[in-house]
Design a protein around this motif. Structure first.
Motif, PDB file in Angstrom:
ATOM      1  N   ASP A  97       0.814  -1.211   0.000  1.00  0.00           N
ATOM      2  CA  ASP A  97       0.000   0.000   0.000  1.00  0.00           C
ATOM      3  C   ASP A  97       0.847   1.260   0.000  1.00  0.00           C
ATOM      4  O   ASP A  97       0.368   2.321  -0.394  1.00  0.00           O
ATOM      5  N   GLY A  98       2.107   1.144   0.437  1.00  0.00           N
ATOM      6  CA  GLY A  98       2.980   2.322   0.476  1.00  0.00           C
ATOM      7  C   GLY A  98       3.268   2.868  -0.912  1.00  0.00           C
ATOM      8  O   GLY A  98       3.157   4.081  -1.149  1.00  0.00           O
ATOM      9  N   TYR A  99       3.622   1.984  -1.839  1.00  0.00           N
ATOM     10  CA  TYR A  99       3.927   2.451  -3.201  1.00  0.00           C
ATOM     11  C   TYR A  99       2.677   2.975  -3.920  1.00  0.00           C
ATOM     12  O   TYR A  99       2.737   4.020  -4.574  1.00  0.00           O
ATOM     13  N   PRO A 100       1.514   2.300  -3.802  1.00  0.00           N
ATOM     14  CA  PRO A 100       0.293   2.891  -4.370  1.00  0.00           C
ATOM     15  C   PRO A 100      -0.031   4.269  -3.790  1.00  0.00           C
ATOM     16  O   PRO A 100      -0.524   5.141  -4.509  1.00  0.00           O
ATOM     17  N   MET A 101       0.257   4.485  -2.513  1.00  0.00           N
ATOM     18  CA  MET A 101       0.056   5.817  -1.929  1.00  0.00           C
ATOM     19  C   MET A 101       0.987   6.835  -2.586  1.00  0.00           C
ATOM     20  O   MET A 101       0.588   7.970  -2.859  1.00  0.00           O
ATOM     21  N   THR A 102       2.224   6.421  -2.851  1.00  0.00           N
ATOM     22  CA  THR A 102       3.169   7.309  -3.534  1.00  0.00           C
ATOM     23  C   THR A 102       2.652   7.673  -4.923  1.00  0.00           C
ATOM     24  O   THR A 102       2.701   8.843  -5.336  1.00  0.00           O
ATOM     25  N   LYS A 103       2.138   6.695  -5.635  1.00  0.00           N
ATOM     26  CA  LYS A 103       1.620   6.934  -6.980  1.00  0.00           C
ATOM     27  C   LYS A 103       0.395   7.851  -6.962  1.00  0.00           C
ATOM     28  O   LYS A 103       0.094   8.528  -7.937  1.00  0.00           O
ATOM     29  N   LYS A 104      -0.303   7.872  -5.819  1.00  0.00           N
ATOM     30  CA  LYS A 104      -1.462   8.769  -5.670  1.00  0.00           C
ATOM     31  C   LYS A 104      -1.044  10.150  -5.177  1.00  0.00           C
ATOM     32  O   LYS A 104      -1.886  11.008  -4.927  1.00  0.00           O
ATOM     33  N   GLY A 294      -4.013  -2.730  -0.758  1.00  0.00           N
ATOM     34  CA  GLY A 294      -3.329  -2.936  -2.023  1.00  0.00           C
ATOM     35  C   GLY A 294      -3.562  -1.803  -3.008  1.00  0.00           C
ATOM     36  O   GLY A 294      -2.957  -1.763  -4.074  1.00  0.00           O
ATOM     37  N   LYS A 295      -4.450  -0.878  -2.631  1.00  0.00           N
ATOM     38  CA  LYS A 295      -4.773   0.241  -3.517  1.00  0.00           C
ATOM     39  C   LYS A 295      -4.305   1.584  -2.950  1.00  0.00           C
ATOM     40  O   LYS A 295      -4.663   2.634  -3.463  1.00  0.00           O
ATOM     41  N   GLY A 296      -3.544   1.522  -1.848  1.00  0.00           N
ATOM     42  CA  GLY A 296      -3.067   2.764  -1.236  1.00  0.00           C
ATOM     43  C   GLY A 296      -3.816   3.090   0.039  1.00  0.00           C
ATOM     44  O   GLY A 296      -4.070   4.256   0.341  1.00  0.00           O
ATOM     45  N   GLN A 297      -4.172   2.040   0.816  1.00  0.00           N
ATOM     46  CA  GLN A 297      -4.879   2.219   2.087  1.00  0.00           C
ATOM     47  C   GLN A 297      -3.854   2.432   3.192  1.00  0.00           C
ATOM     48  O   GLN A 297      -2.927   1.636   3.344  1.00  0.00           O
ATOM     49  N   ILE A 298      -4.023   3.477   3.973  1.00  0.00           N
ATOM     50  CA  ILE A 298      -2.987   3.852   4.943  1.00  0.00           C
ATOM     51  C   ILE A 298      -2.789   2.804   6.037  1.00  0.00           C
ATOM     52  O   ILE A 298      -1.680   2.606   6.525  1.00  0.00           O
TER      53      ILE A 298
END
Length: 499
Positions: A97-104, A294-298
């Motif tokens: 989720d860390g990398y998806p958060m970065t992409k967001k 998996g989608k950028g959940q903190i």
């Protein structure tokens, strides 16, 4: 371990000695830096610095080595979140989720919650260390080969359930990981397996090469396929501020998963990788936002980060109470501690209470220092995201190859890295989950050896393995529950719809 006020205060005073504070700061900083570099785990950092500890006071040397250890737990997630490149096995779950958060465009939030979760995990684990060191060391002794085999089986089952909607692909990825773990000399029969007459493969494939290939190299190759459409994520230092909703969502995850990580860390050989993966899987199943993992959940960053830092503290319990290393890093620390004249074991608590309490207090100080350091570094780290992709990705590849070379100083590892980079790319294109493959590659060898030992103990009666002890029965039931959890949840949802 009973709390002796005199020893505690004496340890506190020693921990605040200027030189010991300096070692806490140096160890924490070095651990953070090493944790960010792919392939260079805390074990490498501690091993390299062992000569520095010669001539130091034993307690100061122990403080330095332990600070490096849990400092690397903080640093490992930095590159996972920013670049999808785990520093070591413990940092893999931070990519989910860390990398998806970065992409967001939420890299700042991800880095902040990672540091805070590591602090919570560290403090919960230190408190657990104070209260439960001796009872937990006695409990860990009850784990025989059957219990360890079932623990690994449960962990793999739990991580496969993360592949909800594509569990068949999850099982295939797990199978590939287990096959990878069989490469090398069979420890029981001395037969060479899948080595292709390459001497370098006689010791097996280093799982860190697999991690770097499947995550870092595969990510670079995948992004090169879409380079024209790719833009560097927007990175705003102000985004590191957490909202009330973020704090509310992550608070429970950190407090729930810290004890799990601590308990897993106590078990010799389990380590931060299993703790982080298991905590991520557990939190996904019980969180109201589980479907967004998996989608950028903190919460998906907070849970494993709290857990792996707690595991690093938990791993010190079997080291100090029984002289049994709980992880690869504590095995290196054990060798250094013995060279320094300390004898780990039950008598250490009776004969060297000041040493134990100084270490405990230094861990409190170190965790507070590390959260300040890691939050202070966020602004600097976010500048990485402003690097143009055509410059950034070659740098990641260079780091990946350097990290791989330092593992075994062999060119063969370069070819293995490229192979797993391609495998990771194919998995990414076909939407196969990488986590089951990685975890299976990490635990597969130990799982196999414990299974074969279990067969010897049970006279080749497989059923006895699952019923060997109350711990075995509980782990067996947990494994069944983990495998059928998605079906159970679907059944409950259908019942609600019918009502």
């Amino acid at each position: 371990m009973g709390i002796d006020a005199g020893s505690f205060l004496e340890g506190l005073s020693t921990a605040f000695h200027p030189m010991n504070l300096l070692w806490v700061l140096i160890g924490g900083f070095l651990g953070t830096v090493v944790g960010m570099l792919p392939g260079l785990g805390p074990a490498t950092a501690v091993a390299v610095l062992i000569p520095v500890t010669f001539g130091m006071e034993p307690v100061s040397a122990l403080i330095l080595m332990v600070s490096i250890y849990y400092g690397a737990m903080y640093g490992g997630s930095r590159s996972s979140i920013l670049l999808n490149t785990p520093g070591d096995g413990s940092a893999i779950a931070a990519t989910f989720d860390g990398y998806p958060m970065t992409k967001k465009g939420e890299a700042g939030k991800a880095l902040t919650i990672s540091a805070i979760a590591s602090l919570i995990g560290g403090i919960v684990a230190v408190i657990g260390f104070i209260i439960l060191a001796k009872p937990l060391s006695a409990f860990a002794l009850k784990f025989g080969p059957q219990e360890y085999f079932l623990l690994f089986l449960f962990t793999l089952s739990a991580i496969v359930t993360l592949s909800s909607g594509k569990m068949v692909k999850g099982f295939i990825a797990t199978s590939i990981g287990l096959i990878i773990s069989t490469v090398g000399v069979d420890l029981q029969t001395s037969i060479y397996r899948f080595t292709f007459d390459l001497p370098h493969l006689s010791e097996g494939i280093n799982f860190l090469v697999v991690i770097i290939g499947v995550y870092a190299v595969a990510e670079v190759l995948y992004n090169y396929l879409h380079l024209d459409a790719l833009k560097p994520p927007k990175a705003d230092v102000g985004s590191m501020k957490l909202s009330k909703e973020d704090i509310k969502n992550t608070r429970g995850a950190m407090l729930r998963q810290s004890p799990i990580g601590f308990l897993i860390g106590v078990l010799p050989g389990a380590g931060g990788s299993i703790a982080a993966m298991l905590s991520y899987s557990t939190e996904k199943q019980i969180s109201k936002n589980g479907k967004n993992f998996g989608k950028g959940q903190i919460e998906g960053v907070a849970a494993p980060e709290a857990s792996n830092n707690a595991a690093s503290v938990g791993a010190l319990i079997p080291l100090l109470t029984m002289g049994v290393p709980g992880s690869g890093t504590t095995a290196v620390i054990l060798g250094a501690v013995v060279m320094l004249g300390l004898q780990p074991g039950p008598l250490l608590f009776a004969n060297e209470p000041e040493t134990i309490w100084t270490l405990v207090n230094s861990m409190f100080i170190g965790n507070i220092f590390l959260v300040i350091l890691n939050i202070a570094l966020i602004g600097l780290l976010l500048k990485i995201l402003r690097t143009p992709p055509k410059v950034l990705y070659p740098i990641i590849l260079v780091l990946a190859f350097i990290g791989t070379y330092t593992l075994g100083y062999s060119i063969t590892d370069f070819y293995i890295l490229i192979i797993f980079g391609i495998i990771g790319l194919v998995m990414k294109l076909l939407d196969f989950p990488a986590a089951p493959l990685i975890l299976a590659a990490i635990v597969g060898s130990d799982m196999e050896q414990n299974f074969r030992k279990s067969l010897i103990v049970s006279n080749n009666n497989v059923a006895d393995i699952f019923l060997a002890s109350p711990i075995s029965i509980v782990l067996t039931l947990m494994t069944i529950l983990a495998l059928f959890y998605p079906l159970i949840i679907k059944g409950f949802k259908r019942m609600k719809v019918k009502k």
